[in-house]
Write a protein that holds these residues in place. Sequence first.
Motif, mmCIF file in Angstrom:
data_model
loop_
_atom_site.group_PDB
_atom_site.id
_atom_site.type_symbol
_atom_site.label_atom_id
_atom_site.label_comp_id
_atom_site.label_asym_id
_atom_site.label_seq_id
_atom_site.Cartn_x
_atom_site.Cartn_y
_atom_site.Cartn_z
ATOM 1 N N ARG A 142 0.715 -1.364 0.103
ATOM 2 C CA ARG A 142 0.519 0.132 0.569
ATOM 3 C C ARG A 142 0.800 1.430 0.121
ATOM 4 O O ARG A 142 1.899 1.845 0.515
ATOM 5 N N LEU A 143 0.165 2.302 -0.658
ATOM 6 C CA LEU A 143 1.101 3.848 -0.696
ATOM 7 C C LEU A 143 1.588 4.320 0.347
ATOM 8 O O LEU A 143 -0.042 4.346 0.993
ATOM 9 N N ARG A 144 2.232 4.512 0.817
ATOM 10 C CA ARG A 144 2.449 5.313 2.717
ATOM 11 C C ARG A 144 3.173 7.042 1.949
ATOM 12 O O ARG A 144 3.768 6.943 1.169
ATOM 13 N N PRO A 147 -8.717 14.154 2.806
ATOM 14 C CA PRO A 147 -6.750 13.633 1.259
ATOM 15 C C PRO A 147 -6.683 12.920 0.707
ATOM 16 O O PRO A 147 -7.478 11.117 0.652
ATOM 17 N N ALA A 148 -5.551 12.738 0.096
ATOM 18 C CA ALA A 148 -5.585 11.653 -1.127
ATOM 19 C C ALA A 148 -5.289 10.000 -0.041
ATOM 20 O O ALA A 148 -4.370 10.160 0.340
ATOM 21 N N GLY A 149 -5.579 8.973 -0.137
ATOM 22 C CA GLY A 149 -6.308 7.871 -0.140
ATOM 23 C C GLY A 149 -6.974 7.938 1.150
ATOM 24 O O GLY A 149 -7.508 6.751 1.211
ATOM 25 N N LEU A 150 -7.567 8.524 1.303
ATOM 26 C CA LEU A 150 -9.390 8.517 2.038
ATOM 27 C C LEU A 150 -10.422 8.028 0.929
ATOM 28 O O LEU A 150 -11.156 7.236 1.791
ATOM 29 N N LYS A 151 -10.364 7.990 0.677
ATOM 30 C CA LYS A 151 -11.571 8.105 -0.442
ATOM 31 C C LYS A 151 -12.302 6.522 -0.442
ATOM 32 O O LYS A 151 -13.586 7.085 -0.182
ATOM 33 N N ARG A 152 -12.045 6.009 -1.008
ATOM 34 C CA ARG A 152 -12.590 4.913 -0.758
ATOM 35 C C ARG A 152 -12.708 4.577 0.423
ATOM 36 O O ARG A 152 -13.683 3.483 0.321
ATOM 37 N N LYS A 153 -12.516 4.535 1.157
ATOM 38 C CA LYS A 153 -12.760 4.495 2.659
ATOM 39 C C LYS A 153 -14.099 4.623 2.846
ATOM 40 O O LYS A 153 -15.012 4.201 3.245
ATOM 41 N N MET A 154 -14.156 5.531 2.259
ATOM 42 C CA MET A 154 -15.376 6.359 3.377
ATOM 43 C C MET A 154 -16.650 6.099 1.645
ATOM 44 O O MET A 154 -17.537 5.833 2.447
ATOM 45 N N ASP A 206 -3.291 0.642 8.625
ATOM 46 C CA ASP A 206 -3.435 1.739 7.794
ATOM 47 C C ASP A 206 -2.503 2.940 8.422
ATOM 48 O O ASP A 206 -2.502 3.814 7.062
ATOM 49 N N THR A 207 -0.995 2.769 8.810
ATOM 50 C CA THR A 207 -1.019 4.297 9.493
ATOM 51 C C THR A 207 -0.162 5.132 7.624
ATOM 52 O O THR A 207 0.648 3.721 7.124
ATOM 53 N N ASN A 208 -0.633 5.759 8.239
ATOM 54 C CA ASN A 208 -0.020 6.534 6.770
ATOM 55 C C ASN A 208 -0.708 6.210 5.411
ATOM 56 O O ASN A 208 -0.150 6.917 4.529
#
Length: 329
Positions: free
Chosen positions: A3-5, A135-142, A181-183
Motif C-alpha cells: 500500500r502507498l504510504r 485527503p488522498a488515500g481516504l476516498k475509497r474507505k469513505m 493503515d499507518t499513513n
Amino acid sequence: MARLRYNNIDNVSTDKTLKDLRQWREERRRKKKDYTYRVPNHPPQLEYLGGNRLETTITWIGHSTFFIQYEGLNIITDPIWARRLGFEKRISEPGIPIREVPPIDLILISHSHYDHLHLNSVRKLYRTGTTLVVPAGLKRKMQRKGFGNCLEMKWWEELTVGPVKLSFVPTQHWTRRTPFDTNTSHWGGFVLEPADPDKHPPGEDGRRKLPPNLYFAGDSGFFPGFKEIGSRYKVHIALMPIGAYEPEWFMSSQHVNPEEAVQAFVDVGAELMIPMHFGTFRLADDTAREALDRMELARVAAGIAEERIRALGYGETLIVHPEERYAEK
C-alpha cells in the motif's frame, strides 16, 4: 501489493517507540495539573445561523470542529460530536448539538485520526447534496462507509465546490485508524476562497467587497510549510491549533505549541487567528488554561495587536462583514 504510504515534507518522521510511550506514561503519573478551567459555552445563534446564507460566519463547535458559512454554503470541518475518545470523556458540550446544526453542504476532513474524523458524526451530518472532501488515500474507505459524494485531494491541488474554491495544503503530521493503515492516507489543511470574485459587484469606490480567505490548518507540527502557504495564498483568517503539545519532546513533530502556533499565524501572513484543538479532550498533558496563557504571552512578545487573535467559546459565532476589512480592486 504494498500500500502507498504518505510522508511529510523532507520526510520528517513522527514515529515514536514503545520506550517513548512508557517514558511519557511515567511522566504523566508524576504531574499535578489543574484541570478546573473550562472553555465557556455560549448559547448558539441558531435562528440567525439557520437563515443566513449571505454573511461569512465561523462558529466553534469544539476541538477542530467549526461550523462555517461561506459564500452561501454551510461547511463543517473535522466533525466530532463524540462523547468520548477511547478512555477520555469530552470535557464540555459541543457548541451546537448535532441535531440542531443547519443542513450541511460541505464537510472537510483534514486527516483520519479519530479526533478529526468521527464516522458517526459524519453520518448524522451527511445528506443528499452534501459533498465530503478528504485527503488522498481516504476516498475509497469513505465510499465504502456509504458516503458516495466524496472527493479526495493531494497537496496543492485545487477544486471548486459550487461558489467556493478549495486548496489542500500541507501539514506536518501522520495518520492511523488501525494497526495496519499507518499513513495510508494523507493529511493537510484547507484554504477557502471565493470561486467567482466577479459575482461580488464593485462598490462606489470601485473595490469589490469579498469574503475573507480562510485557512483551516488541520493538525500539524511546526514546519517551513507555513511560510510556503503564506507565499502562495493571501490568507485573512487562520484557524490554528494550539493544544495537545505536552510533553513537547514527544509531541513537537506532530503538534505545534502555542508559541509555534502564533509564529505559524505570522508565517502564513493572516490578519486574524482563531485558536482551536484545545480544551475539548485531554489528548496530552497540557491544559486549556496553559495553552491560552502561553498563546497570549507569545502574542505580546511578538507585538501582535490584541484584536488579531480571537479565542472563541463553544457555540460562539464570529460574523465577518466583508465591507469592513476585505476588499479587492
